[in-house]
Design a protein around this motif. Structure first.
Motif, PDB file in Angstrom:
ATOM      1  N   TYR A  61       0.845  -1.192   0.000  1.00  0.00           N
ATOM      2  CA  TYR A  61       0.000   0.000   0.000  1.00  0.00           C
ATOM      3  C   TYR A  61       0.877   1.236   0.000  1.00  0.00           C
ATOM      4  N   ASP A  62       0.277   2.357  -0.333  1.00  0.00           N
ATOM      5  CA  ASP A  62       1.012   3.599  -0.558  1.00  0.00           C
ATOM      6  C   ASP A  62       0.732   4.662   0.492  1.00  0.00           C
TER       7      ASP A  62
ATOM      8  N   ASP B  28      -2.842   3.101 -10.380  1.00  0.00           N
ATOM      9  CA  ASP B  28      -1.760   3.375 -11.342  1.00  0.00           C
ATOM     10  C   ASP B  28      -0.444   3.702 -10.652  1.00  0.00           C
ATOM     11  N   VAL B  29      -0.186   3.081  -9.528  1.00  0.00           N
ATOM     12  CA  VAL B  29       1.081   3.266  -8.817  1.00  0.00           C
ATOM     13  C   VAL B  29       1.691   1.896  -8.602  1.00  0.00           C
TER      14      VAL B  29
ATOM     15  N   ALA C  69       4.676   9.588  -7.176  1.00  0.00           N
ATOM     16  CA  ALA C  69       4.768  10.333  -5.924  1.00  0.00           C
ATOM     17  C   ALA C  69       3.764  11.479  -5.890  1.00  0.00           C
ATOM     18  N   GLU C  70       3.623  12.178  -7.010  1.00  0.00           N
ATOM     19  CA  GLU C  70       2.672  13.293  -7.053  1.00  0.00           C
ATOM     20  C   GLU C  70       1.237  12.772  -6.954  1.00  0.00           C
TER      21      GLU C  70
ATOM     22  N   ASP D 226       0.019   9.210   6.499  1.00  0.00           N
ATOM     23  CA  ASP D 226       1.433   9.091   6.164  1.00  0.00           C
ATOM     24  C   ASP D 226       1.567   8.467   4.793  1.00  0.00           C
ATOM     25  N   ILE D 227       2.442   9.039   3.975  1.00  0.00           N
ATOM     26  CA  ILE D 227       2.728   8.468   2.661  1.00  0.00           C
ATOM     27  C   ILE D 227       3.811   7.411   2.850  1.00  0.00           C
ATOM     28  N   THR D 228       3.472   6.175   2.558  1.00  0.00           N
ATOM     29  CA  THR D 228       4.426   5.074   2.714  1.00  0.00           C
ATOM     30  C   THR D 228       5.075   4.686   1.394  1.00  0.00           C
ATOM     31  N   LEU D 229       4.661   5.291   0.281  1.00  0.00           N
ATOM     32  CA  LEU D 229       5.305   5.019  -0.991  1.00  0.00           C
ATOM     33  C   LEU D 229       6.784   5.388  -0.892  1.00  0.00           C
TER      34      LEU D 229
END
Length: 923
Positions: free
Chosen positions: A34-35, A540-541, A549-550, A568-571
């Motif tokens: 997950y992202d 689409d990631v 990222a964007e 929180d962004i986990t990507l």
């Protein structure tokens, strides 16, 4: 110019290739489950906020905080592909019977015997150990009769397992209803066993306090007879039936905490492929609802259990054969005294695995699907997160809390199970979750519908494992030699203590539809907001890129605005080591220094930005070194032709025309060098394994012209100022008061001081090379410092070192070429002077040492100033001066001095070829 231009093209190709390789590695290894991670408002710990990291398996301390309405808002955000909620509920303490086989310990020739079982429980790689109370097994050749029930009368005869009826056994003046030993003469004697402890209401009991006394008949055929509970379908009848077995086995109690969580099965399937990981039974379905068993007040909740409990627990059992004079017919107290006084003979030992026993128990439950009361949920314990104290070196020290065994008890029950490690040093605060809804009329429990193997879930890169992995065990490696030795070079696993530092991942997964029934008696806050976190995958990631990222950033912002939750962004995250000190335990475990893999957020972005900055800086450094090197060469050429340029001025050449002459010559050389570089760059790059490409090779022509014009601009201006009288004036220095040098080294210093401009130019050229090398080391150090510390960053840093080494070697070689050029020009300008020294008796060795001393002195001046400039640039680049950079500067300075000495070899070799006679005649 050819060397500088070709070097620049090759280096930029190497750096670009390194950048593309790094970005490709980031994109390939940053694909994760997950992202975006959504948590309740205010759930970030101080350590997470300060370090940009999420501690592993922190879900064990997070119970609720997100409402179903907020979850629906998350799922409705445009761009969300999967929104997988998870609601942590707490630990259910389950009694796991670990079977002990005593068959080999039985003396087949004895009429009566008692086998004492002495269990020792161990966990945490054997560092925590505790001995439990002994258990006893009475084996007799006489017939053993046990009541089968139901018992209609306490005074009259009751049916027993041998088909006869006897009055119920009496022990210590009270009816016990236990087994009777039938003597050869037909008389019966009660087998009372040993006193059994009974706690008060609200009490709890660990495995260490359990005891037991079993009775078996050794039949003439060598098998063993006892009794077992009888069932009517899935409901126990309260009666017993005889049983004959080939092996003599009894259970040793082990209390295992099962962490329970609720998930949405379809979302988990899309996220990690949960249903495809089922190895026994069936997958959990959204419509699996709790069911009330007929005839008893019990409500069973469906769960999917894990096949890998990730619990480090073992039981070492020692057997001792006792020969008491008598057991049957004695009171419990008398039996205890008889066993203590009996002859004791060691009869073997065995080591038991709690995890294997749990797996066997789950398999049996699935075979007996529908049976009653497999797991209980009457006492569900919720453990808070661990606390830390931060030490000066950045190490976190886990904060111990006082254990509270009383939290395991229940006011209406006696001797509720508590794991033996529950009395150990605790790091989490425990509290009870009230699950007995409907006024206590229903006793909640759980039953497995299937078993899944976490190793069969959809796997993602080890370098980008995101935080909050529901199915990953938290492990901690030894961080120093004493800790690694204590752990046997093995990772530390959870020991089965809900209040311990390491907590297990959820053993049991139920579905969200079961939550309302399960939380009927829970606090209103948890009933209204039962979800602990939502894991979001964005459409689409598939790995980190600027576009991905964007896209993830926009989705995360929309989630935060819509829900007000912590997002929180986990990507692009990656596991990063964090050192933790664990205080000593109460059962023998020493203090440990551990390394845990926390999840560093945004590592992918940091790596890409760092490699971009590094590429730009390396390009600029190479260009600067090349330009200064060429500027030195052109300046020396103009200075060597000062008489010629002055003569042109005497003939009427204007300053502008003289400047254009110099620039034209330099530009012509640049054009030739650029064209030759086009032909050389491709084969050299191919030999080095670098893909330059024709478009980059053709870039050599404009680069060479630009370098030539930049390098020739200042010398051209100096040439235009040539005084016409310089053509007639001899090139001698003004008479100054001097000193007599007494050593060869002093003479070398005097020679350098005679031409201060040339000396400073040579030292400056070397200083630039050393400074460039120091800055290259600084850039690499800063780059690795920005990303190393995570698994992805460690792997990436290995990829960039090749290009860094090439750039560093090139800058030093350019500096060495500049030094050699300066030394050569000095030898040529002082050719007549050196010829005179040879004529008056100086040897070639003395002259060579003189040149070497000049080169070393020049090198010391240039290398020292270059190292200092490099350090100043390092401070400006990374905002600090770590000790490691001082070492980098020292090494580059020494390298600069060595290179200066080597640069003097060629000019020193030219001394032997000086035409001494011609030079003296001209002089």
């Amino acid at each position: 110019m050819l060397v500088a231009t070709t070097g620049f093209i090759v280096l930029t190709g190497a750096t670009t290739a390194s950048r593309l390789q790094v970005i490709g590695t980031v994109e390939r290894d940053s694909a994760a489950a997950y992202d975006v991670l959504v948590r309740p408002k205010g759930s970030r710990t101080a350590q997470e906020a300060a370090r940009g990291r999420v501690q592993p398996n922190y879900l064990s301390g997070l119970f609720g905080g997100i409402s179903p309405a907020q979850y629906r808002q998350v799922a409705a955000v445009d761009g969300v592909e999967v929104a997988a909620p998870i609601a942590m509920l707490g630990h259910s303490i389950r009694w796991v019977p670990v079977e002990v086989d005593l068959t080999a310990a039985v003396d087949r020739d004895a009429d009566r015997q008692v086998i004492r079982i002495d269990p020792t429980f161990s966990a945490e790689r054997g560092l925590s150990r505790a001995a439990a109370r002994p258990l006893y097994v009475y084996v007799t050749r006489n017939e053993v009769a046990q009541p089968v029930g139901p018992i209609d009368s306490l005074t009259g005869p009751v049916p027993h397992t041998n088909g006869r009826s006897y009055p119920l056994a009496h022990c210590d003046g009270a009816i016990s209803g236990g087994a009777l030993e039938v003597l050869p003469d037909g008389r019966t004697e009660p087998i009372c066993g040993i006193p059994q402890p009974v706690g008060a209401p609200g009490s709890s009991r660990s495995e260490l306090e359990n005891t037991g006394f079993w009775t078996f008949q050794l039949r003439p055929d060598g098998r063993f007879a006892d009794v077992e509970m009888a069932y009517d379908g899935e409901v126990p009848t309260g009666t017993f039936r005889p049983r004959v077995r080939d092996r003599l086995t009894v259970p040793v109690s082990a209390h295992v905490p099962f962490l329970l969580a609720a998930v949405d099965p379809p979302a988990e399937e899309r996220l990690v492929g949960l249903s495809s990981a089922v190895v026994q039974g069936r997958a959990l379905r959204p419509d699996d609802l709790p069911r009330d068993l007929p005839g008893i007040q019990n409500r069973q909740f469906p769960v999917l259990a894990t096949s890998r409990p990730y619990v480090d627990g073992n039981i070492s059992v020692a057997f001792t054969r006792l020969r008491p004079d008598r057991v049957a017919g004695l009171s419990e107290t008398a039996v205890s005294r008889a066993l203590e006084a009996a002859e004791a003979i060691p009869a073997g030992s065995v080591r038991l695995d709690v995890a294997a026993a749990q797996e066997a128990q789950l398999a049996k439950a699935l075979r007996d699907s529908g049976s009653c009361c497999f797991g209980e949920l009457r006492s569900v314990l919720q453990a808070g997160p661990p606390g830390y104290e931060e030490l000066p070196d950045g190490t976190l020290r886990a904060r111990a809390v006082d254990p509270d065994p009383g939290v395991y008890g229940e006011a209406r029950e006696r001797d509720m199970p508590v794991p033996w490690l529950g009395a150990d040093t605790s790091f989490r605060t425990l509290h009870r979750l009230e699950t007995r809804g409907l006024g206590g009329r229903k006793m909640p429990g759980w039953e497995p519908v299937g078993v899944f193997d976490p190793e069969r879930l959809t796997r993602f890169g080890d370098l980008s494992r995101v935080p909050l992995e529901t199915y990953e065990p938290p492990t901690a490696e030894g961080a120093d030699e004493p800790s690694r030795t204590a752990l046997g070079d093995q990772p530390l696993f959870p020991g089965g203590n809900p209040a311990g530092y390491l907590s297990t991942p959820p053993f049991l997964l139920t579905n969200l539809e079961s939550l309302p029934k399960l939380l009927e008696g829970a606090p209103r806050a948890q009933r209204d907001a039962p979800i602990s976190a939502v894991r979001v995958r964005v459409e689409d990631v598939d790995g980190y890129s600027e576009h991905s990222a964007e896209r993830v950033r926009l989705v995360a912002e929309q989630i935060a605005e819509a829900t007000g939750l912590d997002v929180d962004i986990t990507l692009g995250s990656s596991p990063a080591p964090q050192t933790v000190e664990l205080p000593a335990g109460s059962f023998g475990r020493p203090e440990l220094r551990l390394t845990e893999n926390w999840s560093a957020l945004g590592v992918g972005s940091v790596i890409v930005q760092a490699v971009d900055r590094k590429s730009v800086l390396l390009f600029l450094l190479v260009l600067v070194v090349c330009a200064l090197f060429l500027g030195n060469a052109v300046t020396a050429a103009v200075r060597d032709r000062r008489s010629e340029l002055a003569l042109l001025a005497c003939l009427g050449w204007s300053a502008r025309r003289i400047s254009l002459l110099v620039l034209g010559e330099v530009a012509t050389l640049g054009l030739v060098a650029g064209l030759l570089s086009v032909a050389l760059a491709t084969p050299i790059s191919a030999a080095l394994g670098i893909d330059v490409g024709w478009w980059r090779a053709l870039l050599a022509v404009p680069v060479a012209l630009l370098l030539a014009l930049v390098a020739g601009l200042t010398p051209a201006l100096l040439a235009s100022r040539a005084h016409p009288a310089a053509a007639l004036r001899p090139a001698v220095a003004a008479v100054r008061r001097g000193t007599r040098p007494r050593t060869l080294f002093q003479l070398a210093l005097t020679n350098l001081a005679r031409t201060p401009g040339r000396t400073l130019l040579g030292a400056g050229a070397l200083a630039i090379g050393v400074a460039a090398l120091t800055l290259v080391g600084t850039v690499s150090y800063a780059f690795r410092g920005a990303v190393v510390g995570s698994l992805l960053g460690d792997a990436i840093s290995l990829d960039v070192r090749g290009a860094d080494l090439i750039a560093a070697a090139a800058t030093m070689l350019l500096g060495a070429a500049a030094v050699a050029d300066v030394i050569y020009l000095g030898v040529r300008d002082r050719a007549a002077e050196l010829a005179t020294l040879r004529a008056i008796g100086w040897t070639d060795g003395a002259l060579a040492r003189l040149i070497a001393y000049e080169a070393l002195a020049l090198g010391a001046l240039g290398a020292g100033s270059g190292a200092l400039l490099g350090l100043l640039g390092a401070v400006g680049l990374i905002g600090a001066l770590p000790a490691g950079l001082l070492l980098v500067a020292g090494v580059t300075a020494v390298a600069g001095i060595v290179v200066s000495g080597l640069a003097a070899l060629l000019p020193a070799a030219l001394l032997r070829r000086l035409p001494a006679a011609r030079l003296l005649a001209e002089e």
